[in-house]
Design a protein around this motif. Structure first.
Motif, PDB file in Angstrom:
ATOM      1  N   PRO A   2       3.252  -5.316   3.613  1.00 40.38           N
ATOM      2  CA  PRO A   2       2.071  -5.755   3.336  1.00 40.38           C
ATOM      3  C   PRO A   2       1.903  -6.583   2.165  1.00 40.38           C
ATOM      4  N   ALA A   3       0.844  -7.246   2.073  1.00 40.48           N
ATOM      5  CA  ALA A   3       0.687  -8.154   0.646  1.00 40.48           C
ATOM      6  C   ALA A   3       0.989  -7.366  -0.757  1.00 40.48           C
ATOM      7  N   SER A   8       0.657  -0.309  -3.143  1.00 42.42           N
ATOM      8  CA  SER A   8       0.513   0.670  -4.228  1.00 42.42           C
ATOM      9  C   SER A   8       0.086   2.054  -3.596  1.00 42.42           C
ATOM     10  N   ARG A   9       0.753   2.951  -4.564  1.00 37.06           N
ATOM     11  CA  ARG A   9       0.515   4.216  -3.783  1.00 37.06           C
ATOM     12  C   ARG A   9      -1.014   4.930  -4.148  1.00 37.06           C
ATOM     13  N   SER A  10      -1.818   4.218  -4.812  1.00 36.97           N
ATOM     14  CA  SER A  10      -3.050   4.658  -5.133  1.00 36.97           C
ATOM     15  C   SER A  10      -4.096   4.145  -4.090  1.00 36.97           C
ATOM     16  N   VAL A  25      -3.912  -1.038   9.762  1.00 37.59           N
ATOM     17  CA  VAL A  25      -3.991  -0.393   8.689  1.00 37.59           C
ATOM     18  C   VAL A  25      -5.281  -0.634   7.912  1.00 37.59           C
ATOM     19  N   HIS A  26      -6.081   0.259   7.603  1.00 38.62           N
ATOM     20  CA  HIS A  26      -7.003   0.003   6.462  1.00 38.62           C
ATOM     21  C   HIS A  26      -6.766   0.689   5.505  1.00 38.62           C
ATOM     22  N   TYR A  27      -7.020   0.149   4.298  1.00 36.89           N
ATOM     23  CA  TYR A  27      -6.663   0.573   2.851  1.00 36.89           C
ATOM     24  C   TYR A  27      -7.909   1.300   2.109  1.00 36.89           C
ATOM     25  N   LYS A  28      -7.904   2.284   1.638  1.00 39.48           N
ATOM     26  CA  LYS A  28      -9.033   3.109   0.780  1.00 39.48           C
ATOM     27  C   LYS A  28      -8.590   3.530  -0.544  1.00 39.48           C
ATOM     28  N   LYS A  29      -9.384   3.067  -1.449  1.00 47.07           N
ATOM     29  CA  LYS A  29      -9.102   3.883  -2.774  1.00 47.07           C
ATOM     30  C   LYS A  29      -9.071   5.207  -2.741  1.00 47.07           C
ATOM     31  N   LYS A  30      -8.237   5.868  -3.563  1.00 54.09           N
ATOM     32  CA  LYS A  30      -8.101   7.406  -3.639  1.00 54.09           C
ATOM     33  C   LYS A  30      -9.379   7.596  -4.615  1.00 54.09           C
TER      34      LYS A  30
END
Lengths: 98, 95
Positions: A2-3, A8-10, A25-30
């Motif tokens: 990924p870019a 980042s694990r957050s 894959v969709h990334y969402k802020k925790k």
């Protein structure tokens, strides 16, 4: 791979199947947890929710209510605590008098 | 044992920034409200209207007149020596 900004694990990862059959894959802020009362675990008012770093920058009066145990106990639990202390103190004094 | 919230009754504030502090009822405003004072320099509770829901009575009554002044209340309160060490407001010594 990924870019860089996604490494980042957050960020939460969610694997989604697209109509075309690919998985994306969709990334969402925790989400940050909100402040909870130490006794009844209810949500605390007047205490901001967010990353610790941001909260620390706020002035103290914006981080918690201006009350004893502010930001630790909710008003209801504080009142019960004070009442029980007063009552036990009251009983203590009645015993001395009687 | 329900204590009456009359004039001179010593009670503890259970809400607000003065929660947990002792104060004396000085005047009965109406069914729900009392005029309460610490006095401020003694217990840190200012002379103000207060809802009886925010007051928890103690088994003490001071014999003060209706709408007594803060000095009078302070004198009577100290005489009755109800206040323990941590009730008193620490005098902040100005540097």
């Amino acid at each position: 791979m990924p870019a860089p900004r996604y490494r980042s694990r957050s960020l939460k990862r969610r694997f989604i199947r697209t109509p075309g059959g690919r998985t994306v894959v969709h990334y969402k802020k925790k989400r940050h947890s909100y402040a909870k009362c130490a006794v009844c675990k209810g949500r605390l008012n007047a205490v901001p929710t967010g990353p610790r770093v941001e909260i620390r920058k706020l002035p103290k009066s914006m981080r918690r209510p201006n009350r004893p145990y502010g930001g630790y106990l909710c008003p209801k639990c504080l009142r019960e605590k004070i009442k029980s202390e007063v009552i036990s103190e009251g009983l203590h004094i009645l015993e001395i008098q009687s | 044992m329900a204590y009456l919230l009359g004039v001179g009754r010593v009670c503890v504030k259970t809400a607000g920034r003065e929660a947990g502090r002792k104060c004396v009822i000085v005047k009965v405003i109406d069914k729900n409200y009392r005029l309460v004072t610490g006095p401020p320099e003694l217990t840190g509770v200012r002379r103000r209207k207060c809802n009886i829901k925010h007051l928890e009575p103690l088994p003490y009554v001071l014999d003060i007149g209706e709408d007594a002044s803060d000095e009078e209340v302070a004198k009577k309160l100290l005489e009755a020596n109800i206040l323990s060490e941590q009730d008193l407001v620490k005098k902040q010594v100005k540097p």
